[in-house]
Design a protein around this motif. Sequence first.
Motif, PDB file in Angstrom:
ATOM      1  N   PRO A   1       0.804  -1.227   0.000  1.00 33.79           N
ATOM      2  CA  PRO A   1       0.000   0.000   0.000  1.00 33.79           C
ATOM      3  C   PRO A   1       0.837   1.277   0.000  1.00 33.79           C
ATOM      4  N   LEU A   2       1.893   1.313   0.780  1.00 27.39           N
ATOM      5  CA  LEU A   2       2.662   2.562   0.840  1.00 27.39           C
ATOM      6  C   LEU A   2       3.608   2.703  -0.344  1.00 27.39           C
ATOM      7  N   ASN A   3       4.544   1.791  -0.496  1.00 28.07           N
ATOM      8  CA  ASN A   3       5.534   1.930  -1.560  1.00 28.07           C
ATOM      9  C   ASN A   3       4.888   1.890  -2.941  1.00 28.07           C
ATOM     10  N   GLN A   4       4.214   0.816  -3.240  1.00 31.33           N
ATOM     11  CA  GLN A   4       3.715   0.639  -4.605  1.00 31.33           C
ATOM     12  C   GLN A   4       2.569   1.582  -4.963  1.00 31.33           C
ATOM     13  N   LEU A   5       1.625   1.781  -4.057  1.00 32.28           N
ATOM     14  CA  LEU A   5       0.505   2.668  -4.383  1.00 32.28           C
ATOM     15  C   LEU A   5       0.984   4.119  -4.527  1.00 32.28           C
ATOM     16  N   LEU A   6       1.862   4.564  -3.639  1.00 33.45           N
ATOM     17  CA  LEU A   6       2.404   5.919  -3.773  1.00 33.45           C
ATOM     18  C   LEU A   6       3.223   6.054  -5.053  1.00 33.45           C
ATOM     19  N   PHE A   7       3.988   5.014  -5.389  1.00 38.13           N
ATOM     20  CA  PHE A   7       4.764   5.031  -6.639  1.00 38.13           C
ATOM     21  C   PHE A   7       3.832   5.176  -7.838  1.00 38.13           C
ATOM     22  N   LEU A   8       2.781   4.355  -7.895  1.00 38.51           N
ATOM     23  CA  LEU A   8       1.879   4.386  -9.052  1.00 38.51           C
ATOM     24  C   LEU A   8       1.100   5.697  -9.144  1.00 38.51           C
ATOM     25  N   HIS A   9       0.749   6.289  -8.008  1.00 43.59           N
ATOM     26  CA  HIS A   9       0.102   7.601  -8.043  1.00 43.59           C
ATOM     27  C   HIS A   9       1.119   8.681  -8.402  1.00 43.59           C
ATOM     28  N   GLY A  10       2.312   8.604  -7.822  1.00 44.52           N
ATOM     29  CA  GLY A  10       3.326   9.626  -8.043  1.00 44.52           C
ATOM     30  C   GLY A  10       3.853   9.663  -9.466  1.00 44.52           C
TER      31      GLY A  10
ATOM     32  N   MET B   1      18.179   6.520  -4.618  1.00 42.95           N
ATOM     33  CA  MET B   1      18.602   6.947  -3.279  1.00 42.95           C
ATOM     34  C   MET B   1      18.282   5.910  -2.212  1.00 42.95           C
ATOM     35  N   THR B   2      17.681   4.804  -2.583  1.00 44.74           N
ATOM     36  CA  THR B   2      17.285   3.791  -1.610  1.00 44.74           C
ATOM     37  C   THR B   2      18.425   3.342  -0.696  1.00 44.74           C
ATOM     38  N   PRO B   3      19.604   2.996  -1.208  1.00 46.34           N
ATOM     39  CA  PRO B   3      20.671   2.570  -0.288  1.00 46.34           C
ATOM     40  C   PRO B   3      21.032   3.642   0.745  1.00 46.34           C
ATOM     41  N   ALA B   4      21.060   4.896   0.322  1.00 46.94           N
ATOM     42  CA  ALA B   4      21.365   5.979   1.265  1.00 46.94           C
ATOM     43  C   ALA B   4      20.262   6.103   2.304  1.00 46.94           C
ATOM     44  N   MET B   5      19.016   5.963   1.882  1.00 45.66           N
ATOM     45  CA  MET B   5      17.891   6.056   2.824  1.00 45.66           C
ATOM     46  C   MET B   5      17.907   4.883   3.808  1.00 45.66           C
TER      47      MET B   5
ATOM     48  N   ALA C   1       9.265   4.422   2.246  1.00 46.32           N
ATOM     49  CA  ALA C   1       8.586   3.177   2.629  1.00 46.32           C
ATOM     50  C   ALA C   1       9.390   1.965   2.164  1.00 46.32           C
ATOM     51  N   TRP C   2       9.913   2.015   0.947  1.00 47.25           N
ATOM     52  CA  TRP C   2      10.724   0.912   0.427  1.00 47.25           C
ATOM     53  C   TRP C   2      11.998   0.739   1.248  1.00 47.25           C
ATOM     54  N   SER C   3      12.595   1.849   1.641  1.00 50.42           N
ATOM     55  CA  SER C   3      13.816   1.800   2.447  1.00 50.42           C
ATOM     56  C   SER C   3      13.542   1.197   3.818  1.00 50.42           C
ATOM     57  N   LEU C   4      12.431   1.585   4.433  1.00 53.55           N
ATOM     58  CA  LEU C   4      12.055   0.988   5.721  1.00 53.55           C
ATOM     59  C   LEU C   4      11.768  -0.502   5.554  1.00 53.55           C
ATOM     60  N   PHE C   5      11.074  -0.860   4.479  1.00 54.36           N
ATOM     61  CA  PHE C   5      10.807  -2.272   4.179  1.00 54.36           C
ATOM     62  C   PHE C   5      12.125  -3.051   4.089  1.00 54.36           C
ATOM     63  N   THR C   6      13.083  -2.484   3.376  1.00 49.77           N
ATOM     64  CA  THR C   6      14.378  -3.141   3.203  1.00 49.77           C
ATOM     65  C   THR C   6      15.092  -3.301   4.534  1.00 49.77           C
ATOM     66  N   MET C   7      15.111  -2.233   5.325  1.00 49.59           N
ATOM     67  CA  MET C   7      15.822  -2.266   6.604  1.00 49.59           C
ATOM     68  C   MET C   7      15.135  -3.217   7.598  1.00 49.59           C
ATOM     69  N   LEU C   8      13.822  -3.089   7.740  1.00 47.74           N
ATOM     70  CA  LEU C   8      13.094  -3.903   8.713  1.00 47.74           C
ATOM     71  C   LEU C   8      12.978  -5.363   8.278  1.00 47.74           C
ATOM     72  N   GLY C   9      13.049  -5.605   6.971  1.00 44.16           N
ATOM     73  CA  GLY C   9      12.926  -6.975   6.474  1.00 44.16           C
ATOM     74  C   GLY C   9      14.202  -7.787   6.555  1.00 44.16           C
ATOM     75  N   ARG C  10      15.327  -7.124   6.713  1.00 46.55           N
ATOM     76  CA  ARG C  10      16.614  -7.828   6.703  1.00 46.55           C
ATOM     77  C   ARG C  10      16.692  -8.969   7.729  1.00 46.55           C
ATOM     78  N   PRO C  11      16.307  -8.736   8.995  1.00 54.20           N
ATOM     79  CA  PRO C  11      16.394  -9.857   9.953  1.00 54.20           C
ATOM     80  C   PRO C  11      15.505 -11.042   9.564  1.00 54.20           C
ATOM     81  N   LEU C  12      14.340 -10.755   8.984  1.00 54.16           N
ATOM     82  CA  LEU C  12      13.461 -11.844   8.580  1.00 54.16           C
ATOM     83  C   LEU C  12      14.003 -12.567   7.351  1.00 54.16           C
ATOM     84  N   VAL C  13      14.624 -11.836   6.442  1.00 52.13           N
ATOM     85  CA  VAL C  13      15.242 -12.462   5.274  1.00 52.13           C
ATOM     86  C   VAL C  13      16.362 -13.393   5.721  1.00 52.13           C
TER      87      VAL C  13
END
Length: 184
Positions: free
Chosen positions: A78-87, A102-106, A162-174
């Motif tokens: 909902p956040l990353n993809q929907l905002l991307f498609l609207h933006g 800029m994702t890696p920096a974020m 949102a994508w950056s938070l997803f990446t950061m928070l998902g790392r332990p689960l990955v």
Amino acid sequence: MVYFYLVIQQLIGSTTHIVAQDASEHVEPGLLLLLRAVGASLVFLMILFATEKRWNIFHKVAREDMGRMVLLGLLNVPLNQLLFLHGIKYTTPANSALLYAMTPAMVFLFTAILHSDRPSFKKGLGITIAFVGVGIIMSERGVELRPEHTLGNILIFVAVMAWSLFTMLGRPLVLKYGAVYVTA
């Protein structure tokens, strides 16, 4: 064979912003997201059913990880993809691609902020250079910062966060469950 898959991924990734802008002009972003999410979900379910060899694919997730899995789902779709498609409707594909670069920096900034890590001088300099570089490129010819693109740029930037938070928070689960399982 690995290089073949890398080339395919690069082709898909490099055309995403152009295809998404065209698609979002002809199909409502919410419907486009629904179609994309359902299609991706079906593909991942088939992959999981084939690799797990059981119908209860959720057996693997520990109870304490379910909340984080739900949060990742909300951040990604909902956040990353929907905002991307609207933006993307209100900005250029070049602006969108550059903001996503800029994702890696974020990810690094969010990790430093949320985990109270002080970045080294080199890392801080690298992040600063990344943001300054994006600003310089966006102000040059080819990438447009016209007022009519401001809304799209803001929506895309929030999607990148949102994508950056997803990446950061998902790392332990990955690390715990594997990338395919967590993505599915």
